[in-house]
Design an enzyme around this catalytic site. Structure first.
Site, mmCIF file in Angstrom:
data_model
loop_
_atom_site.group_PDB
_atom_site.id
_atom_site.type_symbol
_atom_site.label_atom_id
_atom_site.label_comp_id
_atom_site.label_asym_id
_atom_site.label_seq_id
_atom_site.Cartn_x
_atom_site.Cartn_y
_atom_site.Cartn_z
ATOM 1 N N SER A 116 6.420 -5.591 -6.205
ATOM 2 C CA SER A 116 5.423 -5.073 -7.010
ATOM 3 C C SER A 116 4.324 -4.281 -6.102
ATOM 4 O O SER A 116 3.523 -3.771 -6.818
ATOM 5 C CB SER A 116 4.738 -6.466 -7.803
ATOM 6 O OG SER A 116 3.912 -7.066 -6.588
ATOM 7 N N LYS A 117 4.571 -4.302 -4.860
ATOM 8 C CA LYS A 117 3.545 -3.524 -4.063
ATOM 9 C C LYS A 117 3.568 -2.137 -4.128
ATOM 10 O O LYS A 117 4.751 -1.489 -4.450
ATOM 11 C CB LYS A 117 3.759 -4.138 -2.570
ATOM 12 C CG LYS A 117 3.576 -5.763 -2.229
ATOM 13 C CD LYS A 117 2.386 -6.261 -3.107
ATOM 14 C CE LYS A 117 2.138 -7.685 -2.651
ATOM 15 N NZ LYS A 117 3.166 -8.562 -3.436
ATOM 16 N N HIS A 118 2.559 -1.610 -3.641
ATOM 17 C CA HIS A 118 2.304 0.010 -3.681
ATOM 18 C C HIS A 118 3.899 0.451 -3.047
ATOM 19 O O HIS A 118 4.483 1.531 -3.596
ATOM 20 C CB HIS A 118 1.259 0.637 -2.652
ATOM 21 C CG HIS A 118 -0.083 0.130 -3.333
ATOM 22 N ND1 HIS A 118 -0.693 -1.274 -3.095
ATOM 23 C CD2 HIS A 118 -1.067 0.838 -3.871
ATOM 24 C CE1 HIS A 118 -1.755 -1.383 -3.529
ATOM 25 N NE2 HIS A 118 -1.927 0.075 -4.177
ATOM 26 N N ARG B 182 9.868 5.361 -9.570
ATOM 27 C CA ARG B 182 9.476 4.335 -8.485
ATOM 28 C C ARG B 182 10.271 4.385 -7.169
ATOM 29 O O ARG B 182 9.877 4.371 -6.052
ATOM 30 C CB ARG B 182 9.753 3.067 -9.096
ATOM 31 C CG ARG B 182 9.493 1.881 -8.140
ATOM 32 C CD ARG B 182 8.037 1.741 -7.629
ATOM 33 N NE ARG B 182 7.853 0.438 -7.250
ATOM 34 C CZ ARG B 182 7.006 0.010 -6.334
ATOM 35 N NH1 ARG B 182 6.302 1.137 -5.764
ATOM 36 N NH2 ARG B 182 6.257 -1.160 -6.040
#
Length: 392
Positions: A176-178, A3
């Protein structure tokens, strides 16, 4: 994949090495705005502290006033409506489409009044609304269009990117976004006057900022006769650390978005074998970027069966899943306070948006941000097992 990769850490290190010196405190902000605008085929991009501030800025920059009406969907996080309230304007709710879960062009048309000034659409869970029909309604009634794309990076509609249709388009870098920098937001547009207005609104109304310049110069600041503030503005600016992380995430955008699309395909293999769950439609000409994988549980007793299916899924080792938010007008704030505002003509009661009310009780959102693809495959296997047990 990770991430947060080495690139994000490298850029943050550079930002810290700059020690927030005045002359260097916009290096990553400038880089992010330039590259984001290029990525999304926009002339102007303006960084913000979050994706709610972006929409407030957009409304103000377009000249939407207190008491004006702004049409919004009820089936989304209430920040969309909150931005309207922050502007002193009145949110008016239009129902959604049963297949796509997105705001219905026909429902928009039904709630337009002489006080309506704008529409805010939401690309829900990563899927575009029907912009061709929505733009037709906006043109007919001379309405501004603002895209809330917090959940949609690199989604497509009609051969163009989501973000290329509105007078403004808003994006979020929330955790939480892309693409994420923990918090943060971006506002894009193609009209220089609107962009100038937006920059001043998000930067304390400073005279020395504009569409492409996000800070006043040292020479201006040190002039004792400099009149700084020419308009009312908020301090909605993005921090340099946020911008540094977002720059790296933007460079990795395809990698990050494609992972979620791949995970959605894995869930499709389980869901396509059952009539128990109906996934969010993806009509021809649309490309869903899958912030989440969203389905409807087909039951006449959602109050009981939604929890029963969730509990069984978790007992089988599933990660759990998200419910849809309460519809915005069902929240206590709206029913107990906003309902009493002057100019609010809708009744925040059951039946206001029947399709949204039907869907909300039955919706399931499975997360798509699995950085280890084997974990996604395992969850899909558990989902299939749960479906078989539930229907046996």
């Amino acid at each position: 994949m990770e991430r947060i990769s080495k690139l994000e850490r490298e850029y943050v290190g550079q930002a810290l090495d700059n020690a927030f010196a005045t002359s260097l405190n916009s290096v990553f902000n400038n880089k992010l705005e330039k590259e984001f605008a290029e990525k999304f085929n926009a002339k102007f991009a303006i960084g913000h502290c979050n994706g709610t501030a972006t929409m407030h800025t957009a409304l103000a920059a377009l000249g939407v006033k207190a008491g004006d009406e702004v049409i919004v969907p009820p089936l989304t996080m209430s920040s969309t409506s909150f931005a309207v309230l922050h502007n002193g304007s009145v949110p008016v709710f239009a129902d959604v489409e049963k297949e796509t879960f997105n705001i219905s062009p026909e429902a928009i048309e039904k709630v337009v009044t002489p006080r309506t000034k704008a529409v805010i659409t939401v690309a829900l869970y990563g899927l575009s609304p029907d912009y061709e029909k929505i733009l037709s309604v906006c043109k007919k009634h001379n309405l501004f269009l603002i895209e809330d794309n917090a959940e949609c990076f690199l989604g497509e509609y009609g051969g163009k990117l989501v973000g290329e249709y509105g007078d403004f388009a808003s994006f979020s870098f929330q955790a939480s976004k892309h693409l994420t920098s923990g918090e943060g937001g971006m506002l894009i547009c193609n009209n220089e006057e609107y962009a100038d207005n937006a920059r001043r609104f998000n930067c304390l109304g400073y005279a020395g900022v504009n569409a492409k310049q996000g800070k006043i110069t040292r020479q201006d600041i040190q002039d004792p006769d400099y009149a700084r503030h020419i308009a009312l503005g908020f301090n909605y600016r993005m921090s340099e650390l946020q911008a540094a992380i977002a720059c790296a995430q933007l460079e990795r955008a395809e990698e990050l978005v494609n992972r979620r699309i791949k995970v959605a395909g894995i869930f499709d293999e389980a869901v396509n074998q059952t009539d128990l769950l109906t996934r969010q439609a993806e009509p021809e000409g649309y490309k869903n970027s899958y912030w989440s994988y969203s389905v409807v549980l087909n039951t006449d007793r959602p109050e009981r069966e939604w929890r029963r299916f969730r509990d069984l899924f978790q007992q089988n080792g599933g990660d759990g899943y998200y419910a849809a938010w309460l519809l915005s007008y069902q929240e206590p704030l709206f029913r107990n306070i906003i309902q009493k505002w002057k100019g609010v003509w809708q009744k925040y009661e059951t039946g206001l948006c029947p399709t949204a009310e039907y869907l909300q009780k039955r919706m399931i959102q499975l997360k798509t941000n699995y950085w280890n693809i084997r974990e996604a495959e395992k969850q899909a296997e558990i989902l299939y097992k749960t479906i078989k047990q539930y229907t046996s």
